[in-house]
Enzyme design. Sequence first.
Site, PDB file in Angstrom:
ATOM      1  N   GLY A 550      -7.465   0.356   3.975  1.00 10.86           N
ATOM      2  CA  GLY A 550      -6.523  -0.377   4.830  1.00 10.86           C
ATOM      3  C   GLY A 550      -5.175   0.299   4.826  1.00 10.86           C
ATOM      4  O   GLY A 550      -5.099   1.531   4.698  1.00 10.86           O
ATOM      5  N   GLU A 551      -4.112  -0.475   5.004  1.00  9.64           N
ATOM      6  CA  GLU A 551      -2.726   0.000   5.043  1.00  9.64           C
ATOM      7  C   GLU A 551      -2.418   0.825   6.282  1.00  9.64           C
ATOM      8  O   GLU A 551      -1.287   1.228   6.497  1.00  9.64           O
ATOM      9  CB  GLU A 551      -2.370   0.913   3.841  1.00  9.64           C
ATOM     10  CG  GLU A 551      -2.545   0.335   2.491  1.00  9.64           C
ATOM     11  CD  GLU A 551      -2.155   1.326   1.374  1.00  9.64           C
ATOM     12  OE1 GLU A 551      -1.746   2.463   1.677  1.00  9.64           O
ATOM     13  OE2 GLU A 551      -2.247   0.926   0.207  1.00  9.64           O
ATOM     14  N   GLY A 552      -3.431   1.191   7.047  1.00 10.73           N
ATOM     15  CA  GLY A 552      -3.223   2.139   8.152  1.00 10.73           C
ATOM     16  C   GLY A 552      -3.605   3.557   7.755  1.00 10.73           C
ATOM     17  O   GLY A 552      -3.458   4.485   8.559  1.00 10.73           O
TER      18      GLY A 552
END
Length: 583
Positions: A550-552
């Site tokens: 996640g997080e980008g």
Amino acid sequence: MHDDDQARPAEAYPAEQREAIYRVIAERRDVRRGFLPDPIPPDVLGRVLSAAHQAPSVGFSQPWDFIMITDRDRRERIADLARHRRDDYAADLPGARARAFDRLKIESILDTPLNIVVTCDRTRGGRHTLGRHTQPQTADFSSVLAVANFWLAARAEGLGVGWVSFFGEHELATELGLPAHLEVVAYLCVGYVSEFGAEPELALSGWAHRRPVAWAVHAEEYGRRGLPGEDSVDPLAEVIAAIAPLDEQAVAQARLRQDMMTKPRGSLGELEEVSIRLAGLAGSCPPPLPEPACVAVFAGDHGVHAQDVTPWPQEVTAQMVANFLAGGAVVNAFAAQAGCEVTVVDVGVAADLDPVPGLLPRKVGHGTADFTAGPAMTREQAIAALTAGLEVARDLVAAGNRCLLTGDMGIANTTASAALICAFTGADPAEATGRGTGIDAATYARKVDVVCRGLARHQPDPADPVGVLAAFGGFEHAAIAGFILGAAALRVPVILDGVIAGAAALAAVALAPAAVGACIAGHRSAEPGHAITLSHLGLRPLVDLGLRLGEGSGAVLALPLVQSAARALRDVATFDSAAVTNK
Ligand SMILES: Cc1cc2nc3c(=O)[nH]c(=O)nc-3n(C[C@H](O)[C@H](O)[C@H](O)COP(=O)(O)O)c2cc1C
């Protein structure tokens, strides 16, 4: 006025005088180039300074002073101060921004015959200055109004003005020998110019764009946007209405060009499709390079965390937000490598976060409710989070970004994602639910059960995307859905990260099917629900490395691929142009 007379409004200026006022307002420019050495006659300068001195001021305190600087040696020392600060700023910028900044001129200290420093004396008028006793900052506002008058009057006289703010307050004050109680408000470079730009220089260079006035006007309460006399704007409806399919002509041109480029047909695989999509989105072939780029990491907490679906405590969401802002997370490292800016958006973290540069406070609630017990959020909250997301997209595009990337942070958000994916695609919870950050068999079984119970409870209707988001979503899911819609409406590509972005994209596409045209799947996550999502959306991921962070992070890894796809379409020669024999 007599008692029996109806009070009438005072007379407006005649039309041509009003036009002149609006003209000078529209044609005032911050000028940095094209200054002429011609001296400014004292009478002209006197008129412009008098205009400045007629500005309104808090309690009529007139806190401004104007320091005229012409001495070359002094200006050289001041230009040095600005140069150092410029270098500091440039060193902090992500790649594409740094390159764009390098081309900008930000001061004309030595190019103009005159520099003027406008100061503010916050003590002038004494302790009882009317209005300033509650708002000390109104003294500074008053000096700024003097600058505005100066700038407008100067334009009417044909004088260009450039405002330079690349100074440390103290170093400039020391150079000017300012008394300690004076603040520097503005440093202005003033001189005649060969011409005034038709648009702000930062707009012409693509650094930033003007926001439409309707975005800035609100009726009664903040958020009810719209111009007087027009219906109040519903930003979500407006954005959905603005989303249109890819431009077929640009798509056809891009496809043709790919076939004529000096390479075997189809040899760039999926990157050819990406480049065609970028052209269709931009409505031009070749499309603009998707840079500068910015990843927005939307953070929120989840009530379903209470169901023990993850071993991670909820406070980790807020702690990771702090880590993103300090530059210490994986997304920061990848973004630094890719020359991408990182913005963090608090749409629903349970904790109250301190204001820090880089954090956009857009909190809709302190975490969602547990969807096994009731809806995760109200419809109003879902719409508020969607709107927050689309406004972040608009702001980032207005700030000059040409590619947006989704990021997310929210402990327990893979559980909410699984429920959303099942609701939108009809997938079986046992197939769509994954192990998230890594969980044992018992926790996994509980997680699948939680998703099943949620679906049974809410009986979601995929034709009501807002209702589905409200039932299960995190605030970050709704905000990312809005972010995707905002990007699609502005025809800017949006690179999706993993399963959370995928779940949000399902909602966005359910609201506006053509939004899928703006979406590029950055990667395929290890979460099983993500593959289901991508095939439902018809998107092929660019990176497939078994990531599940996640997080980008996966979107940022894909950024150079997307940029390369656009660059190939723009830069690669055709068989004809390079005189290479085609097969
Ligand atoms: C408070 C303030 C500080 C500014 N500082 C700088 C600066 O340091 N360098 C610069 O090139 N422009 C500076 N500007 C100019 C803005 O970039 C410019 O006003 C903006 O791009 C809009 O363009 P326009 O003034 O031509 O409409 C400043 C403007 C303001 C109002």
